[in-house]
Scaffold this active site. Structure first.
Site, PDB file in Angstrom:
ATOM      1  N   ARG A   4      27.461 -50.126  68.432  1.00 51.46           N
ATOM      2  CA  ARG A   4      27.171 -51.506  68.817  1.00 51.46           C
ATOM      3  C   ARG A   4      28.479 -52.221  69.189  1.00 51.46           C
ATOM      4  O   ARG A   4      28.533 -52.988  70.154  1.00 51.46           O
ATOM      5  CB  ARG A   4      26.497 -52.248  67.651  1.00 51.46           C
ATOM      6  CG  ARG A   4      25.071 -51.828  67.349  1.00 51.46           C
ATOM      7  CD  ARG A   4      24.051 -52.557  68.194  1.00 51.46           C
ATOM      8  NE  ARG A   4      24.109 -53.994  68.042  1.00 51.46           N
ATOM      9  CZ  ARG A   4      23.618 -54.690  67.023  1.00 51.46           C
ATOM     10  NH1 ARG A   4      23.024 -54.049  66.015  1.00 51.46           N
ATOM     11  NH2 ARG A   4      23.716 -55.999  66.981  1.00 51.46           N
ATOM     12  N   CYS A   6      29.358 -60.119  62.653  1.00 47.93           N
ATOM     13  CA  CYS A   6      28.423 -58.995  62.762  1.00 47.93           C
ATOM     14  C   CYS A   6      27.408 -59.360  63.828  1.00 47.93           C
ATOM     15  O   CYS A   6      27.776 -59.948  64.850  1.00 47.93           O
ATOM     16  CB  CYS A   6      27.755 -58.696  61.420  1.00 47.93           C
ATOM     17  SG  CYS A   6      26.796 -60.059  60.740  1.00 47.93           S
TER      18      CYS A   6
END
Length: 277
Positions: free
Chosen positions: A175, A235
C-alpha cells in the site's frame, strides 16, 4: 498501572472496584462483526467500545476524532469515568486497542493500559470468559481534550516544507509503495513524500505481544526513524497509526498522529503523492 499489562496481571485484578475492562475490537467493513463476537465471548466484566460509534460522523473521513462532549457521553454510558483504571484489548488484526488508547488519552483519561497479546492470548491460555452484555452503571467522565499531538491536513502540508516531524506510515509495504491500489474510491495510491514505512506487524511477537523495547527501537531504526526526534504517525484512517504511536509511547516518546491520514491526503487533488518504497 503500566501502559502494557499482562494476562496474568489482568486476571489477578479482575473484580477490583476501580478497574474497567474494554473490548475495543474493530474490523474493516465486511471482515466481521466485532459486537457479535463480543457478546459470544469476552473477558469477564468487559464492555464493548464500538469505535464506529465514537467517531466524528459529521466528517466524510472514516475515523476522525469526535467532539470531547460526544466522547465523554459514550464513555459514561459504558461505565467509564473519572478515576477509572481502564484496560483495553482487542481481537483485531489492526490492533485497535491502540486507537482506543489514543482517543482516551486525547480526551483526558489518565490511567489507561493495553492488554499485551489481546483476547487471542487470553483465549490461548484458557482463561475464563463471559457471554452477553455486562451490566454497567453510568459514571461521570469529564469532557476535556488535548489535541496538541493531533495533526491535520494543513499541518502535514507545512511539515513537507519544514521537516520538523518525521512521518511514519503504518500501512503495508504494498500500500505504501503504491503497488497495491487504495481500497477507497477516489483515493490515489502511494504515500506522503518523505514518509518512512513501518507496517505494524513488525512490532509484535508471534504470540501477539509487543516486542521488547530494544526490539521496538530497532524496528523504528530499521525503517529509518530516529525515535529521539519528533514523529508523526500515519496510516489509512488513523487506526493503525495509533499502534505506532503506542509503541513510541512504550519507548518514552510522545508521537503526534495525522488523524485524516491517507484517506484524506490520498483523496486531495493538490497533495503530492509518492510511489515506490
Amino acid at each position: 498501572m503500566d501502559s502494557l499489562v499482562s494476562t496474568d496481571w489482568l486476571e489477578a485484578e479482575l473484580g477490583s472496584g476501580d478497574l474497567r475492562v474494554v473490548d475495543a475490537t474493530w474490523f474493516m467493513p465486511g471482515q466481521g462483526d466485532a459486537a457479535a463476537d463480543h457478546e459470544r465471548a469476552h473477558v469477564p466484566g468487559a464492555v464493548f467500545l464500538d469505535l464506529e460509534d465514537v467517531r466524528d460522523t459529521s466528517s466524510a473521513l472514516p475515523m476522525m476524532l469526535p467532539a470531547a462532549e460526544k466522547f465523554a457521553s459514550r464513555m459514561q454510558s459504558l461505565g467509564l469515568g473519572d478515576g477509572s483504571r481502564i484496560v483495553l484489548y482487542d481481537n483485531s488484526p489492526y490492533r485497535t486497542a491502540a486507537r482506543a488508547w489514543f482517543m482516551l488519552k486525547t480526551f483526558g483519561a489518565h490511567d489507561v493500559a493495553i492488554l499485551d497479546g489481546g483476547f487471542a492470548k487470553w483465549l490461548a491460555e484458557d482463561r475464563s470468559v463471559e457471554s452477553g452484555k455486562a451490566s454497567v452503571r453510568h459514571r461521570h467522565f469529564t469532557p476535556w481534550e488535548d489535541r496538541g499531538h493531533v495533526r491535520d491536513l494543513s499541518a502535514m502540508k507545512a511539515n513537507l516544507d519544514s521537516g520538523a516531524e518525521q512521518m511514519v506510515d503504518a500501512r503495508s509495504a504494498s500500500r505504501f509503495s503504491g503497488e497495491e491500489p487504495d481500497p477507497r474510491a477516489g483515493t490515489a495510491a502511494g504515500h506522503i513524500p518523505g514518509s518512512r514505512n513501518l507496517p505494524i506487524a513488525r512490532l509484535f511477537n508471534p504470540d501477539g505481544t509487543y516486542k521488547s523495547k530494544d526490539e521496538l527501537r530497532a524496528a523504528f531504526e530499521a525503517a529509518g526513524v530516529d525515535v529521539e526526534r519528533p514523529v508523526v504517525t500515519t496510516c489509512g484512517s488513523g487506526v493503525t497509526a495509533s499502534v505506532l504511536a503506542f509503541a513510541l509511547h512504550l519507548l518514552g516518546q510522545k508521537a503526534a498522529l495525522y488523524d485524516g491520514s491517507w484517506s484524506e491526503w490520498g483523496a486531495e487533488a493538490d497533495t503530492p503523492k509518492a510511489t515506490a518504497a
